[in-house]
Each structure stands twice: as C-alpha cells, then as structure tokens.
Design a protein around this motif. Structure first.
Motif, PDB file in Angstrom:
ATOM      1  N   GLY A   1      34.263  41.368  35.742  1.00 22.15           N
ATOM      2  CA  GLY A   1      35.164  42.129  34.884  1.00 22.15           C
ATOM      3  C   GLY A   1      36.442  42.435  35.633  1.00 22.15           C
ATOM      4  O   GLY A   1      36.426  42.594  36.857  1.00 22.15           O
ATOM      5  N   THR A   2      37.534  42.548  34.913  1.00 21.18           N
ATOM      6  CA  THR A   2      38.794  42.824  35.600  1.00 21.18           C
ATOM      7  C   THR A   2      39.117  44.314  35.622  1.00 21.18           C
ATOM      8  O   THR A   2      39.918  44.745  36.436  1.00 21.18           O
ATOM      9  CB  THR A   2      39.956  42.074  34.928  1.00 21.18           C
TER      10      THR A   2
ATOM     11  N   ASN B   1      37.093  44.434  30.804  1.00 20.84           N
ATOM     12  CA  ASN B   1      38.285  43.786  31.335  1.00 20.84           C
ATOM     13  C   ASN B   1      39.555  44.613  31.186  1.00 20.84           C
ATOM     14  O   ASN B   1      40.476  44.477  31.968  1.00 20.84           O
ATOM     15  CB  ASN B   1      38.498  42.443  30.637  1.00 20.84           C
TER      16      ASN B   1
ATOM     17  N   TYR C   1      35.746  41.352  40.132  1.00 24.23           N
ATOM     18  CA  TYR C   1      35.722  40.170  39.267  1.00 24.23           C
ATOM     19  C   TYR C   1      34.765  39.111  39.793  1.00 24.23           C
ATOM     20  O   TYR C   1      33.974  38.550  39.038  1.00 24.23           O
ATOM     21  CB  TYR C   1      37.118  39.581  39.108  1.00 24.23           C
TER      22      TYR C   1
ATOM     23  N   VAL D   1      42.531  37.644  36.138  1.00 22.57           N
ATOM     24  CA  VAL D   1      41.300  36.863  36.020  1.00 22.57           C
ATOM     25  C   VAL D   1      41.150  35.946  37.239  1.00 22.57           C
ATOM     26  O   VAL D   1      42.123  35.386  37.746  1.00 22.57           O
ATOM     27  CB  VAL D   1      41.342  36.040  34.715  1.00 22.57           C
TER      28      VAL D   1
END
Lengths: 974, 114
Positions: A745-746, A845, A740, B59
C-alpha cells in the motif's frame, strides 16, 4: 515411565482429581471417596516407583523453560528426602481419604471437601517436589490457601471462619517473608535452582545478606510449623473436620515448615545464628507445647499442643547444627506423622461415636470400644516414647544428642535436663489422654451411646499403629533404608554413622527415657486433682490469650492505623486527586530537568506563516473561550471546542497528515452530536445564582489557574524544544521503506495500522467495542435526575404551539421547520454510504481506511436519524449495532487467524493487485479484509453509543419514587 | 511554524488542565477533550513538522524520511482520536448516570459543604 513423566503426572494428578471432584453431585460420597482414594493410591504407587531412582543420593529432575530470560525454570526434583515426604503426603493422604469417607456425615457437601483435599495434596507435593525456590514459595502459598479452605470447611460456624482466617493470616504473612528471603537467597547464589543453592552453602553463610535472608526464611518456616511465638494459630485450626486435622497436622501443612528447614539445612545451617534462632525457638516450643498440652480439656486441643511440642522437637534437632541431630530430626518427622495421624483419627472416632471430645465428659470408653482403645493406647505410648515403639527410638537419639557437648554454654549444659523435663510432660499428657478417656467409670449422659466405629473407619488407624510397632521393634529392617536415603539426600557424604537398634545397653539416654516415663507418671498423678477441677488451660498462662492478642494487633494494624492513615493522606475529592496528579506530573517533568538545561535550538528557521498564526489565534481563542464558558454556557463551550478541534484538523492537513485531518474532522462531528445528546440530561445552571465567590474558592481557583498556566507553558516549551532540534533516527524509516514493497500500500499510515501494527489495531477496536457495550449497558437502566425527566422547555413550547388552534399533531413544528434540510439529508444517505465505501477501499493507497470510512458511515446514519427521527428511521431500517460490533471483531480477528491456514503467524497479510473491469487496477491485500472488519466495528460501536443515548429522549422514564413497569425499547435490538 | 504550534499546544493544554480541575462534570469532559487535542498535537510534533509531504508513497517505490512526513506518530494519533471519542462517550454516560443516581453534577457526587 521416564523420570519426567513420573514427576509431571505426580504433580498434576491431584489437581486434575480436584477438578473432577468439584463437579460431582453433592451427595456422591462413595464416588468422591473412590475417586480421591484412587488418585491418592496412584500417587502413592508413582512415588513408590521413584524409590529406586533416589537411593544412594540419586536425584530425579524434570526441567521446563518458564522465564528463561530471568533464569527461572520450572523444575521438578525428587531426591531421597523429597521422596520420603511424598510418601508421607500420598500414603497418609490415602488413609485419611478412607477415614473421611466414614467420618463425613451425609449432610456435609463432600465434593467441596474432597476437591480441596486433593488440591491441598497437590500443593503439598508441589512444595516437596519443587526444584526452584520461587516455585517452592508458590506451592507453599497454595498449601496455605487450601488449608484455609479446609480449616474453614464448616464455614457456617463462626469458630471455623475465625480459625481459618487466623491460620491464613499467620502462615501467609510468613509466606510473604519466605518469598522475600528466597529472593535474597536467589540473589546471593545467582540462581533459583535448588541444586545450585544447596551446593553454595559456603558462599551463602559468608555473605553479608545471610542474616536477613535467614531471618526471613525462618519467619516463613516457623510460622508454618507453628513454632513459638507463632504457635497460637494451630489450636484454633482444630475447628476443622478431624480428617483435615489428621492430615494437616501430622504429615503435611505444619511439616512443610520443618521440611523447609531440613531442605535448606545444607545451605543455611551451621552458624551461630541458625543455632540460636532455630534451636531456641524449637526448644521453647518443645517445652511450652508439652506443658500446655497437659492442661487441655479437648482431645483435639491436647493433640494440637502435642503437635506443636513435637514440631518444636524436630525444629530443635534441626537447629542443633550436628548431622546426627538432623538425622534424628528426619527420623522423628516420620515417627510423628505415623502416631499423630493415628491419634487424630482415634480422637475423631471417639468424637464421632460419642458425640463429644471433652475429656471431662469422657470416661471408661474401654468397655465400649476395646479395639479402638488399644490402638489409641499404642499410639499414645509411641507419642510418650515408650520402648519398642517408634517414638522411643527418635527420642533416644534426641536425648543422646542433648548430652553430646556443643559449646559449653549454660543453655547447652542444661539442655539434657530441659529435654528430660519436656519428656516428662509428654508422658504426662499421653497418660492423661489414655487414662481419662478409656479408663475409670463408664461415662454417663454422652450425646450418643458409644460403640466401635465401622470396620473401614478403624482400618487406617490399625495400619498406622502396626507401623509404629513394626518400626519400633525392627527399625533397621523397616525404616532403616528409607531413613538413610532421606538423610543422605540432606546431608550428603557427611552422613554420620548411627545405630537404629532398640537396645544400646545401659546408657545415659536410656536413663533419661526412664526418668521421663516415671517423672511423667508422677506429674500426672500430682496434677490429677487440679485437672479434674475442669478448668481449661494451665494456671496463669490461661489468662494470656494469644488469639486475643493476635486479634487486637490485627484490628490495630489493619483497621485503626489504616483508617488513621487514610484520614491523614487520603481524599475522596476528585479535584484534590487531580490536582495532586497534575502537580506530580509537573514535578516529575521538572525533576528530569534538574541539573540540566532544556536545550532549545534557536538557530532553527523562525519562518512565521501569517495564515498559520491567524489559524492558531482562532484556535487559542476557542480553547480559552471554552475554558471560560464551560460552566454556565455549555452549548457555547461545546461549539468553541468544536472550533478548537477544527483548527487541530486544519493543522493536521497543513502539516502533511491528511488521514489525521479526516479522522479528526469526522470525530469532531460525532463528538459534538454525542455531547449535544447528553446536554439534555444535565442540570440547568444560571450564572450568578451559585457563584458566591468566597475567599477560599477564589484562592482555590487562583491555585488551579497557576497550575494550568505552568502545565500549559511547560508543554509549550517542551514541544518547542523538541521541534527545534533534528529528529533522531527512529523506526519510522522501516515503515516508509517497506510500506509498499511488503505491505502493498502507498498510504503508509494506513499500512502501519492494518498491517505492520495490525495486532495493536485489533486491540484498539476491541476496546472500542467494549466501551460501546459498556455505554449501552449503563444506559439500559438509566435513571435521569428528577429535574431532567420532564420534556425540555423548547419541546414544550413547540408542542404548545402545535396544540393551539389550528390543531396539528405534536412535533409538526419540528418537521415543518426542518422540512427541506430533512429531504436533503435523507437523499444524502446513499451518497455518504458510497463515499464511505470509497474511502474504505482506497484507504490502503490514499487517505482513508477503516476508521475514517466507519465514522463517515456513522455520520450518514446520524443525518438520517436527525432528519427523520428515531421512530421514522427504525420503522424502515433494521439497525443492529451490537451485531455489527460482533461481526467486525470476528472479521478482523478471522483475517488474522486466516494467516494460520497458510502457516504464517497471526495477522500476516498478503498483498496483490487485480485488474477489475470498469474500476481498473485495484489493490487486493488481505489487509483490506481486516480494514473492513475495522470499518464494520467502528460503525457498530459509534452507532451503538449514539443511538443508546438518543433513545433515552423517547423513553418513558420512571421517577426514582414512582415504580412504573414500562419496559423501554433498547437501542441494541431495535 | 514550530513556535506557533508550540504556543497552540500550550494554550490547549492549559485550558484543558484548568477545566480538568473544575468541580462540574461537563467542565471536566470539555477539559479532557481540549487536553487530548494538545497531547495529540504534541505527539504529532515529535515527528517534526513538514508541509506538502504526506506519507503517501509512489507506486513501486520505498520512501525515506527526507521526502515524506513521519508516518509513525500519525498512526499512533489516528487510533488515539478514535479511542478518545470512546472514552469521552463513556465518561459522558457515566456522568449522566451518576447525576441520575446522586442528583448532582459535581465530580464528587455530592456538593461541597463549604
């Protein structure tokens, strides 16, 4: 110009010229000659310009990194000795170009000639200027390759092909030995740098590997220089055009061998092994070559054996282990190049103007071509060692060396006598060359009326003959400094005192020279009767045809033995090969366990999830079922494989790999459809008909079963052993930590694919594209087996039903049968498309990405085809998979190239997020663009494969016998 | 868990190898497919088995191996699945073309004399 520029342009110039020459029109004789001449002249000027840097032991060097981790650098290096050779290569090259312009006939394809010629010159300069052993071998092999092409220039003649092949076989084999020797030498010294090798003479000579290295290197040098017992290829190479012979056998190819001997003289010479191998080989060649030369009936054959003999002389001189002899050897290299080049050109002129080179037919040519005759006489006198010519000087030095005592052995004591004898032979063949060609009664019935050649064809000969004379009369003023420069480069401060004067007083060497001259004349007189008899080759020896021996050896080794070995060990049966492969893999796996044990950690949690166990019971049953049914029940086997795939897919999702599960599931669908499409073209196989279970077959099956069981249980055990112990630390950490923060991006798996390892992915999608194109190409000319051409049984039944009253158009049964599913499938298409886009965009993601989205899209397309049929879809939709493949590849690669615009390395990605209306926060990484490329390519490739195969069903197929001319529609452009 | 998967891999590989050694091209194709499942699962097992821990980060966080499954074998296998589809397709087409040319679906292009 700096040293580096000089050396680099000298190396590159001929190759560049060769490239240009290759593309000129076939009849451009003049332009070719001008181009080659200018290249050779420029190289000559460049070499001359180097002279002042190499006098008094100066060395020019240019070094560029090549493989620094292996200690290999590309080194160009010029010292006095290399300079001398570069002068010979470029100078005589220039003269030969001029000569060839007049020699080659308008029918010969000259671009090929001059292109190979210049490339050969470049390779030769590469050998001479190499400052690295490996580099030297590389250019050495290149000379062999281009000499092969030059010798075989008139490849419509069988003799030219054979001669070229023999030359290549002998010299390239030697070249491989040389490479091995150089590797040993580099290993001993610890460096491949020529300067370091030359400085490590003591170390090399005292090393245990000295002898193997020496023998291997000598095999290379002696084959190249056509030394006994490898001399036989050189006379065969006389089938080359005469300019080629003049160049290869005077100044270049064969001289490469003696060049190497002299080059490595400081490093290798000075031992008994060197004296015996090099010296003896040289001595035998010297005497034998001269003797054989007397009996040749072909002018060029005579010169060929004389070349062998003179090279033997040089080898002998270098093998004598004394500095003075080495100086004489280097001196003779120059002299031999001058007179032999002029003699070859002279022989070529005679051949060109009379139409024959047969000594028996030639006679009295002096009357017709007095100037050429005079020139040839002077050159031949130089070859014979007549005073006031250059050949005399080096031969005198040689005679003086033979007298000087060395070790007092029998060979050493008889050396002066043997040398004088060989001197006599050279006088005899030189005399024969002149006397029988130019004197006697005028020749009759020659193919052409002899006359003087064109002015400029003779010019190179004139120039070389003048050089012979000038060097012979005033050696100290002309060749003196050059020789000193070259000899100093080889011998260094050990350079002995020597005197180049013509007159040394009444000495023993002079007596030997006189004896050789008189004895030679006498031998010629005595042998004249026999020679006029017109038999080719000397008595007895001529029955020993070395080329026949060579060919027989070649046939035995490369045909009979290879065939026997193939019959003994080889098999064309795939099953046997695969059995060996699996067996080898098993042995390799067991080998690593030998003496150790497979530590299985039994303390690991034995938690058994019953659901998971049930799942795998199903999976294992499916696998075993597929294995049993694959022969007679293909469809059942295919469905069972699908079951196993489904279990695999569920396992992936169970064990935290959603991306894999999705991919596996989708690929499973596509694979099943693919194989279903293929099933139609496979033969019917009905159980019981061909299962004559004989004992041998049963035994084979039992063996295979054992192999499969061992392989399966082995893999099981190995997998369990690994899983039962803790994971070692790996680079996975890095990906998790930076996916990330740096990739934006996850979904770590997707970030790895499109960002961290984007280059791998680019490679993989390229492979995918290539495979799809290969499938497409294979199917374009697809001819099914004759029993598969008719439409399948089920379709026949359906069509029959349609044809029965009430009449309906064929295929109606099918459309009726699938009416409702078809409507649903057609309606699904836009939704599947949206789903694919969704999977693509969220891929960075959440589970998804280019691969998954691509296959999803393909499945949508497939459904459309299944529902409507090929014709229905393609009437409404332009499906152009080949373009998609191209676009996808361009997009992916273009994204990578885009990073260059911002001065980042290839495929560096950029990540950001944007607030979009309605959709909200969306990732905007450049990796998404890359993923889009992957998506487009995957759709294109999969669609191309499936559609190409599907199209076969509606194509009209030609039976192997009937030749219909129906051009089938192709999947790629429909 | 581990022992079940290990056994499953073994059965898949054993069936695959058995089919690989059979004389008919279709058998070999099916064998290759089964073998590729086995090998993919084997590679997957090298990253150890985790349930409920897909490598999908939160995130603005960086992850570590104590909370997430190993993503590296997964990335390797994902492309392997796609490539194995491609090789299966190529092999299938080659065998169809070979059958068209030789008239047999034996892997040697000719029936055994014995």
């Amino acid at each position: 110009m700096s040293n580096a520029t000089l050396l680099i342009s000298l190396t590159i110039l001929p190759f560049a010229g060769s490239l240009v020459a290759a593309f000129l029109p076939a009849n451009a004789r003049n332009i070719e000659a001008w181009l080659s001449g200018l290249i050779a002249l420029s190289a000559l000027i460049l070499t001359t310009a180097c002279y002042w840097s190499v006098t008094a032991g100066g060395v020019m060097r240019y070094e560029a990194q090549w493989l620094p981790t292996l200690g290999l650098n590309f080194i160009l290096r010029m010292d006095g000795f290399a300079w001398l050779f570069a002068m010979l290569v470029t100078g005589i090259g220039l003269l030969v170009v001029l000569y060839a312009r007049y020699y080659m006939s308008p029918q010969d394809p000259v671009p090929r000639f001059f292109s190979f010629f210049l490339a050969f010159m470049g390779a030769m300069l590469g050998v001479v200027l190499a400052g690295n052993l490996i580099q030297l071998v590389f250019f050495w092999e290149l000379t062999g390759l281009f000499s092969f092409l030059l010798i075989g220039y008139w490849h419509h003649r069988a003799g030219a092909r054979d001669g070229a092949r023999m030359a290549l076989t002998v010299t390239a084999t030697g070249g491989l030995c040389l490479l091995a020797g150089m590797l040993i030498l580099g290993h001993v010294v610890g460096s491949y740098d020529l300067d370091e090798v030359l400085a490590a003479g003591e170390l090399i000579r005292s090393h245990a590997l000295y002898l193997p290295a020496l023998i291997l290197i000598l095999l290379g040098a002696l084959t190249k220089s056509a030394q006994f017992p490898f001399h036989f290829w050189l006379p065969q190479a006389m089938v080359a055009p005469t300019p080629v012979s003049a160049y290869l056998h005077s100044a270049t190819l064969v001289k490469a061998g003696v060049f190497l001997l002299a080059r490595l003289w400081p490093a290798l010479a000075g031992t008994d092994a060197w004296l015996w191998i090099v010296g003896m080989s040289g001595l035998v060649t010297f005497v034998l070559g001269a003797y054989l030369a007397i009996f040749q009936q072909d002018l060029k054959g005579l010169l060929a054996y004389s070349t062998i003999s003179h090279l033997g002389l040089i080898t002998l001189l270098l093998g004598l282990n004394t500095p003075l002899a080495a100086v004489a050897g280097i001196f003779h290299i120059i002299n031999h190049a001058t007179f032999k080049a002029s003699l070859f050109m002279g022989a070529g002129i005679i051949d060109h103007e009379t139409g024959t080179r047969d000594i028996r037919r030639l006679s009295g040519l002096y009357r017709f071509m007095p100037i050429t005759a005079t020139l040839a006489m002077v050159a031949a006198a130089a070859m014979a060692g007549v005073p006031l010519l250059n050949g005399f000087l080096s031969k005198e030095m040689f005679f003086a060396e033979t007298i000087a005592a060395h070790d007092g052995s029998l060979v050493d004591q008889t050396l002066p006598l043997v040398a004088t004898l060989a001197g006599m032979f050279s006088v005899a063949y030189s005399l024969r060359f002149i006397h029988e060609t130019f004197f006697g009664p005028p020749a009759v019935a020659l193919p052409r009326v002899p006359h003087e050649p064109p002015r400029w064809m003779r010019f190179p000969v004139e120039l070389l003959v003048v050089a012979c004379l000038v060097v012979g009369i005033i050696p100290e003023l002309t060749v003196g400094p050059v020789l000193e420069t070259a000899a100093y480069a080889v011998l260094g401060p050990a350079l002995p005192q020597y005197n180049l004067a013509v007159w040394h007083g009444f000495t023993l060497p002079l007596l030997m020279s006189v004896a050789a001259l008189l004895g030679g004349a006498l031998i010629y007189r005595l042998l004249r009767e026999h020679l006029l008899g017109g038999v080719e080759g000397p008595p007895l020896w001529r029955h020993l045809k070395s080329q026949h021996i060579f060919e027989r050896v070649l046939v035995t080794v490369s045909w009979r033995w290879a065939g026997a070995l193939k019959n003994l060990l080889g098999t064309r049966h795939l099953q046997v090969q695969l059995r060996l492969l699996v067996g080898t893999a098993l042995i390799a796996a067991l080998w690593s366990l030998y003496g150790r044990e497979l530590a299985v950690d039994h303390t690991a949690s034995p938690a058994l999830d019953p659901a998971f166990a049930l799942l795998w019971t199903v999976g294992a049953t499916c696998a075993v079922g597929a294995a049993c049914l694959a022969k007679y029940h293909r469809l059942a086997a295919l469905i069972l494989v699908g079951g196993a795939g489904l279990v695999t897919s569920i396992t992936f999702v169970w064990l935290s790999a959603p991306d894999l599960a999705l991919t596996q599931l989708l690929v499973e669908i596509v694979t099943t459809v693919l194989i279903l499409l293929g099933l139609r073209w496979l033969p019917k196989r009905i159980e019981g008909i061909d299962s004559g279970a004989r004992l041998r077959i049963r035994a084979r099956r039992l063996g295979d079963l054992a192999l499969a069981l061992v392989a399966g249980s082995g893999l099981s055990l190995l997998a369990y052993a690994v899983m039962s112990r803790p994971a070692p630390s790996s680079i996975s950490r890095f990906f998790l930590e930076h996916a990330y923060t740096e990739g934006g991006g996850t979904n770590v798996v997707n970030v790895i694919l499109v960002d961290f390892r984007g280059f791998d992915t680019l490679g993989e999608i390229t492979v995918l594209g290539i495979v799809a194109l290969a499938v497409y190409a294979l199917l374009r000319r697809f001819r099914p087996a004759s029993d598969s051409i008719d439409i399948p049984e089920q379709q026949r039944l359906q069509n029959a039903r349609d044809a029965a009253p009430p009449l309906r158009p064929p295929g109606t049964t099918l459309t009726d049968y699938l009416a409702i599913p078809a409507v649903i499938m057609q309606l699904m298409f836009p939704f599947i498309g949206v789903l694919a886009m969704f999977l693509l965009i969220r891929g960075h993601n959440l589970p998804g990405g280019g691969f998954i989205a691509g296959i999803t899209m393909t499945v949508g397309l497939l459904l459309l085809y299944i529902a409507g049929g090929i014709r229905w879809v393609e009437a409404r939709l332009h499906v152009r998979p080949v373009r998609w493949i191209a676009m996808g590849l361009l997009l992916a690669a273009g994204t990578g190239v885009g990073a260059w615009l911002f001065s980042y390395p290839f495929l560096t990605s950029y990540a950001a997020h944007a607030e979009l209306p309605v959709i909200g926060r969306a990732p905007l990484a450049s990796a998404l663009l890359f993923d889009l490329g992957v998506f487009v390519l995957v759709v294109g490739a999969m669609a191309l494969i499936l559609l190409a195969l599907a199209h076969q069903s509606i194509r009209s197929h030609r039976t192997p016998s009937a030749k219909a001319t129906v051009t089938p529609p192709s999947a790629g452009e429909t | 868990m581990e022992i079940i998967l290990a056994l499953g891999i073994g059965v898949l590989a054993g069936s695959g190898v058995w089919l690989l050694l059979r004389p008919r091209t279709f058998q070999v194709i099916i064998g290759l497919t089964l073998l590729s499942y086995a090998v993919n699962l084997f590679i997957f097992a090298m990253g150890r088995l985790r349930t409920g821990a897909p490598a999908i980060l939160e995130v603005d966080r960086s992850g570590d191996l104590t909370h997430y499954a190993d993503p590296l074998p997964q990335a390797l296998i994902l492309t392997a699945i796609v490539i194995s589809f491609a090789t299966t397709a190529l092999f299938l087409v080659v065998l169809l073309v070979a059958r068209g040319l030789t008239g047999t679906d034996h892997v040697d292009g000719a029936e055994r004399e014995s």
